[in-house]
Scaffold this motif. Structure first.
Motif, PDB file in Angstrom:
ATOM      1  N   THR A   1       9.178 -10.174   3.104  1.00 23.93           N
ATOM      2  CA  THR A   1       8.713 -10.077   1.725  1.00 23.93           C
ATOM      3  C   THR A   1       7.623  -9.026   1.585  1.00 23.93           C
ATOM      4  O   THR A   1       6.715  -8.953   2.411  1.00 23.93           O
ATOM      5  CB  THR A   1       8.155 -11.438   1.274  1.00 23.93           C
ATOM      6  N   PRO A   2       7.665  -8.188   0.546  1.00 32.52           N
ATOM      7  CA  PRO A   2       6.581  -7.230   0.311  1.00 32.52           C
ATOM      8  C   PRO A   2       5.242  -7.945   0.117  1.00 32.52           C
ATOM      9  O   PRO A   2       5.196  -9.120  -0.263  1.00 32.52           O
ATOM     10  CB  PRO A   2       7.010  -6.519  -0.977  1.00 32.52           C
ATOM     11  N   ASP A   3       4.166  -7.213   0.360  1.00 31.71           N
ATOM     12  CA  ASP A   3       2.822  -7.762   0.210  1.00 31.71           C
ATOM     13  C   ASP A   3       2.147  -7.122  -1.004  1.00 31.71           C
ATOM     14  O   ASP A   3       1.667  -5.987  -0.924  1.00 31.71           O
ATOM     15  CB  ASP A   3       2.004  -7.483   1.473  1.00 31.71           C
ATOM     16  N   PRO A   4       2.099  -7.805  -2.146  1.00 31.53           N
ATOM     17  CA  PRO A   4       1.528  -7.216  -3.355  1.00 31.53           C
ATOM     18  C   PRO A   4       0.007  -7.164  -3.347  1.00 31.53           C
ATOM     19  O   PRO A   4      -0.596  -6.596  -4.256  1.00 31.53           O
ATOM     20  CB  PRO A   4       2.029  -8.153  -4.456  1.00 31.53           C
ATOM     21  N   SER A   5      -0.619  -7.722  -2.325  1.00 30.53           N
ATOM     22  CA  SER A   5      -2.082  -7.785  -2.295  1.00 30.53           C
ATOM     23  C   SER A   5      -2.720  -6.491  -1.805  1.00 30.53           C
ATOM     24  O   SER A   5      -3.944  -6.344  -1.878  1.00 30.53           O
ATOM     25  CB  SER A   5      -2.536  -8.940  -1.398  1.00 30.53           C
ATOM     26  N   VAL A   6      -1.924  -5.562  -1.305  1.00 33.17           N
ATOM     27  CA  VAL A   6      -2.498  -4.365  -0.693  1.00 33.17           C
ATOM     28  C   VAL A   6      -2.282  -3.141  -1.579  1.00 33.17           C
ATOM     29  O   VAL A   6      -1.282  -3.028  -2.284  1.00 33.17           O
ATOM     30  CB  VAL A   6      -1.899  -4.104   0.704  1.00 33.17           C
ATOM     31  N   GLY A   7      -3.232  -2.235  -1.540  1.00 30.74           N
ATOM     32  CA  GLY A   7      -3.064  -0.929  -2.165  1.00 30.74           C
ATOM     33  C   GLY A   7      -3.448  -0.836  -3.614  1.00 30.74           C
ATOM     34  O   GLY A   7      -3.765   0.239  -4.104  1.00 30.74           O
ATOM     35  N   GLY A   8      -3.426  -1.961  -4.355  1.00 30.91           N
ATOM     36  CA  GLY A   8      -3.697  -1.871  -5.777  1.00 30.91           C
ATOM     37  C   GLY A   8      -2.571  -1.128  -6.488  1.00 30.91           C
ATOM     38  O   GLY A   8      -1.585  -0.715  -5.896  1.00 30.91           O
TER      39      GLY A   8
END
Length: 300
Positions: free
Chosen positions: A129-136
């Motif tokens: 699963t992708p990690d939406p918490s990183v990078g903004g």
């Protein structure tokens, strides 16, 4: 937001004036390498204009809905009805295989990829699963909505040869550049020091919808929300910088060239942990790894 290494716009490797001389919907990088931007990703055409049927190669297969755009560019560049000799893949993420199944069937072509990408190309496994918490950025936050269903092109899929050659691309060799994906590869032509890197690093902040729209040239690590192994990603960027390429074509952003590009690439390699790696994230401390056709992901 992800940090970046600024790059002088004069380092762009595509030339609008040169592109205006043709009407094939692509942007030329060398005499036989061009790319077309498809919404948020680039697909690359390798072969001289007018190469005809089976005289060229497609690198990556864009996003869903891009079939008509890819075919139109191919026919305008290589000739009516011109099919590629093969489709070669940097990796199997959704934005690089969006119309792979349809194009491969219609063109009746083999597909080459690294063996570690096979589970994601034969229908047997989905990426973690992708990690939406990183990078903004908006695209990063929306990443859990991106397609995760694996494609199944097992009847046409072939592993890239262990000797580093790329059968349909004479003069090129593949380099294993994992991190963003287990079997991610880049393609290198030493004769003119041209490098097709996929998402090993990119030249736009792919997490940001604004940056993707503006396409200002800057060096970034791989898109954060889909990168599974940051230590491997660091090693890959450093290995590519050591090649001292003359020009680079990335999966996202504009191609860059020359001394200014190399300066920025070495700066990215040297400061990778500070510039590219998120401070916190699901895969920062414990990478996801592929094994036996399945993917392990650390706890969210």
């Amino acid at each position: 937001m992800a940090q970046q290494i600024p790059v002088d716009p004069k380092a762009r490797a595509d030339d609008p004036a040169r592109d205006a001389e043709r009407d094939d919907f692509t942007h030329a990088v060398t005499g036989d390498v061009a790319y077309r931007r498809l919404v948020l990703v680039n697909t690359v055409f390798v072969g001289a204009p007018g190469s005809g049927d089976r005289g060229w190669v497609l690198v990556d297969a864009g996003v869903m809905g891009a079939k008509g755009s890819i075919k139109a560019a191919a026919e305008a560049r290589f000739g009516a009805g011109a099919r590629p000799a093969a489709i070669v893949l940097t990796h199997g993420h959704f934005d690089h295989v969006g119309v792979l199944e349809d194009l491969a069937a219609e063109w009746d072509v083999p597909i080459f990829a690294h063996a570690l990408e096979r589970p994601y190309l034969d229908g047997s496994a989905s990426y973690p699963t992708p990690d939406p918490s990183v990078g903004g950025g908006l695209l990063g936050r929306l990443s859990p909505l991106f397609p995760t269903r694996p494609v199944d092109v097992s009847d046409r899929l072939q592993d890239l040869p262990a000797d580093g050659s790329v059968p349909p691309m004479a003069g090129w060799r593949w380099i294993h550049t994992p991190g963003h994906a287990p079997g991610h590869v880049s393609f290198w032509r030493e004769a003119d020091r041209t490098l097709i890197v996929g998402d090993a690093f990119v030249t736009t902040a792919q997490e940001s919808a604004y940056a993707v729209a503006m396409q200002e040239p800057e060096l970034h690590g791989p898109p954060m929300y889909l990168t599974l192994d940051w230590k491997a990603a660091r090693h890959s960027v450093r290995a590519l910088a050591a090649l001292e390429p003359e020009r680079v074509i990335t999966g996202h952003g504009r191609p860059l060239q020359g001394a200014e590009m190399r300066r920025a690439l070495h700066a990215l390699a040297d400061t990778f942990d500070n510039v590219a790696v998120p401070k916190n994230g699901r895969y920062v401390d414990e990478p996801a790894r592929a094994a036996d056709g399945s993917a392990y992901a650390p706890p969210d």
